[in-house]
Design an enzyme around this catalytic site. Sequence first.
Site, PDB file in Angstrom:
ATOM      1  N   ASN A   1      -5.051 -13.645 -64.500  1.00  0.00           N
ATOM      2  CA  ASN A   1      -4.569 -12.598 -65.595  1.00  0.00           C
ATOM      3  C   ASN A   1      -3.055 -13.221 -65.747  1.00  0.00           C
ATOM      4  O   ASN A   1      -2.294 -13.180 -64.843  1.00  0.00           O
ATOM      5  CB  ASN A   1      -4.638 -11.323 -64.947  1.00  0.00           C
ATOM      6  N   GLY A   2      -2.701 -13.019 -67.038  1.00  0.00           N
ATOM      7  CA  GLY A   2      -1.112 -13.252 -67.200  1.00  0.00           C
ATOM      8  C   GLY A   2      -1.140 -14.527 -67.974  1.00  0.00           C
ATOM      9  O   GLY A   2      -1.722 -15.007 -68.933  1.00  0.00           O
TER      10      GLY A   2
ATOM     11  N   CYS B   1      -7.459  -9.086 -69.681  1.00  0.00           N
ATOM     12  CA  CYS B   1      -8.215  -9.893 -68.913  1.00  0.00           C
ATOM     13  C   CYS B   1      -8.370  -8.986 -67.604  1.00  0.00           C
ATOM     14  O   CYS B   1      -7.627  -8.076 -67.153  1.00  0.00           O
ATOM     15  CB  CYS B   1      -7.358 -11.172 -68.202  1.00  0.00           C
TER      16      CYS B   1
ATOM     17  N   ARG C   1     -11.490  -2.703 -71.098  1.00  0.00           N
ATOM     18  CA  ARG C   1     -10.310  -3.048 -71.385  1.00  0.00           C
ATOM     19  C   ARG C   1     -10.219  -4.083 -72.460  1.00  0.00           C
ATOM     20  O   ARG C   1      -9.235  -4.171 -72.987  1.00  0.00           O
ATOM     21  CB  ARG C   1      -9.818  -3.683 -70.130  1.00  0.00           C
TER      22      ARG C   1
ATOM     23  N   GLU D   1       0.987   7.592 -85.655  1.00  0.00           N
ATOM     24  CA  GLU D   1      -0.168   7.479 -84.741  1.00  0.00           C
ATOM     25  C   GLU D   1      -1.509   7.498 -85.392  1.00  0.00           C
ATOM     26  O   GLU D   1      -2.640   6.678 -84.870  1.00  0.00           O
ATOM     27  CB  GLU D   1      -0.065   8.680 -83.584  1.00  0.00           C
TER      28      GLU D   1
ATOM     29  N   LYS E   1      -7.223  -2.896 -73.258  1.00  0.00           N
ATOM     30  CA  LYS E   1      -6.600  -1.438 -72.931  1.00  0.00           C
ATOM     31  C   LYS E   1      -5.652  -2.253 -71.843  1.00  0.00           C
ATOM     32  O   LYS E   1      -5.908  -3.046 -71.147  1.00  0.00           O
ATOM     33  CB  LYS E   1      -7.978  -0.846 -72.195  1.00  0.00           C
TER      34      LYS E   1
ATOM     35  N   GLU F   1      -6.616   0.412 -85.511  1.00  0.00           N
ATOM     36  CA  GLU F   1      -7.254  -0.036 -84.508  1.00  0.00           C
ATOM     37  C   GLU F   1      -8.825  -0.138 -84.462  1.00  0.00           C
ATOM     38  O   GLU F   1      -9.402  -0.817 -83.914  1.00  0.00           O
ATOM     39  CB  GLU F   1      -6.868   0.857 -83.111  1.00  0.00           C
TER      40      GLU F   1
ATOM     41  N   LYS G   1      -4.307   4.652 -85.133  1.00  0.00           N
ATOM     42  CA  LYS G   1      -5.772   4.958 -84.692  1.00  0.00           C
ATOM     43  C   LYS G   1      -6.791   4.300 -85.691  1.00  0.00           C
ATOM     44  O   LYS G   1      -7.854   3.516 -85.391  1.00  0.00           O
ATOM     45  CB  LYS G   1      -6.189   6.296 -84.565  1.00  0.00           C
TER      46      LYS G   1
ATOM     47  N   TRP H   1      -9.139 -12.254 -72.098  1.00  0.00           N
ATOM     48  CA  TRP H   1      -8.629 -12.013 -73.443  1.00  0.00           C
ATOM     49  C   TRP H   1      -7.391 -13.049 -73.685  1.00  0.00           C
ATOM     50  O   TRP H   1      -6.382 -13.024 -72.965  1.00  0.00           O
ATOM     51  CB  TRP H   1      -7.972 -10.511 -73.307  1.00  0.00           C
TER      52      TRP H   1
ATOM     53  N   HIS I   1      10.879   5.787-102.503  1.00  0.00           N
ATOM     54  CA  HIS I   1      11.780   4.578-102.344  1.00  0.00           C
ATOM     55  C   HIS I   1      10.864   3.444-102.014  1.00  0.00           C
ATOM     56  O   HIS I   1      11.314   2.430-101.812  1.00  0.00           O
ATOM     57  CB  HIS I   1      12.634   5.110-101.031  1.00  0.00           C
TER      58      HIS I   1
HETATM   59  N1  HGA Z   1      -3.465 -16.881 -70.349  1.00  0.00           N
HETATM   60  C1  HGA Z   1      -4.791 -16.888 -69.819  1.00  0.00           C
HETATM   61  C2  HGA Z   1      -5.120 -15.519 -69.333  1.00  0.00           C
HETATM   62  C3  HGA Z   1      -4.919 -14.430 -70.347  1.00  0.00           C
HETATM   63  C4  HGA Z   1      -4.772 -12.951 -69.992  1.00  0.00           C
HETATM   64  O1  HGA Z   1      -4.422 -12.588 -68.791  1.00  0.00           O
HETATM   65  N2  HGA Z   1      -5.169 -11.961 -70.781  1.00  0.00           N
HETATM   66  O2  HGA Z   1      -4.984 -10.745 -70.509  1.00  0.00           O
HETATM   67  C5  HGA Z   1      -5.659 -17.197 -71.089  1.00  0.00           C
HETATM   68  O3  HGA Z   1      -5.237 -17.353 -72.048  1.00  0.00           O
HETATM   69  O4  HGA Z   1      -6.924 -17.751 -70.435  1.00  0.00           O
END
Ligand code: HGA
Length: 609
Positions: free
Chosen positions: A99-100, A2, A27, A482, A604, A489, A486, A74, A505
């Site tokens: 964010n969080g 986010c 990101r 790695e 990111k 991803e 890649k 996100w 194995h």
């Molecule tokens: N938990 C919040 C924000 C998610 C977040 O910081 N993502 O990097 C949500 O789900 O909206």
Amino acid sequence: MCGIVGAIAQRNVAKILLEGLSRLEYRGYDSSGVAINNETGVRAHRAVGKVQALKDKFEAEPLDGKIGIAHTRWATHGKPTEANAHPHFSGPDLALVHNGIIENHDVLRRELKAKGYEFKSETDTEVIVHLVHEALKSEPNFVQAVKNALESLHGAFAIAVTLNDENERLVVARQGSPLVVGVGIEENFVASDQLALLHVTDQFIFLEEGDVAELTRDGVTVWDKDDIIQERPISVFNHNVDATDKGEFRHYMLKEIYEQPTVVAACLEGRLSHERVLTSCFGANSEFLKQVENVHIVACGTSYHAGMVAKYWIEDMANIPCTVEVASEYRYRKVAVPKNTLFLTLSQSGETADTLAALRMAKELNYLTTLAICNVPSSTLVRESGLTLLTKAGAEIGVASTKAFTTQLTALLITSIAIAAEKGELSDAKQAELVQALRSLPAYLDAAIKQDSTIQVVAEQFANKHHALFLGRGPMFPIALEGALKLKEISYIHAEAYPAGELKHGPLALVDEDMPIITMVPHNVMLDKLKSNLQEVAARGGELFVFADKDTDLHSEEGVTFTEVPKVDAILEPIVHTIPLQLLSYHVAVVKGTDVDQPRNLAKSVTVE
Ligand code: HGA
């Protein structure tokens, strides 16, 4: 992850906020939104998908005002829908972006519902805005009300909140997720990453853990975690390192692959004399290196793979035990710390939530000291570690890490040599030889990149594959991991990596003509063993893609595609062999038409747990 952008100015902030969100797009995110205040109230647009979808809404229905907050989300709690996109509201005047993760959101949601709050989203975020609303009922001072609300929260967050009243201001807080204030003239800004504000300022205040700040047009007031007003220093951003332009390249990832010779040279600069590693590069406390008897490396994702390579170097050169662990595991178990153990973290951004939590836990344990190998000098990881070695890769925009990885490996090789030398395990002659090898690294990376067009042709054979197997031995095993990461991803092809000796194995059962096997063949004592593993694959009709130097005597033949990698000193092989694997994944993704720089579901700088 986010992103947050906020602004309070004398001008319309809509364009500033949208440009800030565009700068955070790299990101990775799934939806976005903006709320803008003016005398008629607070109005918002939210959209699922790219920021362009939000910009289209602004085209159709412009919003203007001199205070606003914006967000790229996100999703962690609730699907990526418009209703879950931030900003979230409580009543018509209070808007918030976050964010969080709020870990106790369930309990808080129940309590708030009992008080009559109606929830419009499935997010954990929405509890915060209702808590602020509730706090305002008994505390008319907006900043104090936000502080009171934050007391109920468990978890990690960065927030920006606006209240549409006559005291125009933005209130922001940081606890576990990064937040930076941008200082302007009669205007101030906030963002989760300074890159988001480089179009409006180059002056930044990095908020610290537990800080709450009030931004008005005329100033910024910061309260620390003990509620004491602090003067935080202003840092000036050096625009020469602004790498947010793709230049002639089609994608940031390709640009960043091509930058590797230059950034690895930058990573070496000032760290080597003619014959030795200059231990002063680790900072003022580098004398600790002499005492190191054990190393614990903790990291996530690509950085974890870099750490795994370093285990081979450290045990081989310094003759001391080294363990490598993913941060999300390390932080939740009881760890035994032998005497004189160095705790070493690796993170591109220096804000990786799990790595930071592991560092904080380690600081409570009996470690000798902590060392961060990191790309962002102003990051929390750097600020909270005892010793630091910056990777100097410049801003990495592509979500799939490339130059951050090879510079981490370079920094780890410098570190391994330094520890071995400080412990008297390396003769002067051997150290001088390793330093010479390190100096030649940028030129070899350049030579490896020159195989780009050959690898592009090889990549076409992968476009319709659904699976791939990567094999390596010794320090090439983490490089195989790695390479597989890649490919997963950015091309969404399922890929696995195994130490080549493990083939019989289990994974040999997967091998048939539909399973491409990719292997990096170093020219060392393991060559003959690896050649036998390749025979085992060929005998089962597996299609082999071999990356090796000429001296290995391997070549293309029926069922085998050989791609030449420059012949280098054995110590450099893991770094140089990384390049063809990066190019392979890149070209496979381009052929498949995926979103190379912003692969689906990924972000990111993983600032949530
Ligand atoms: N938990 C919040 C924000 C998610 C977040 O910081 N993502 O990097 C949500 O789900 O909206």
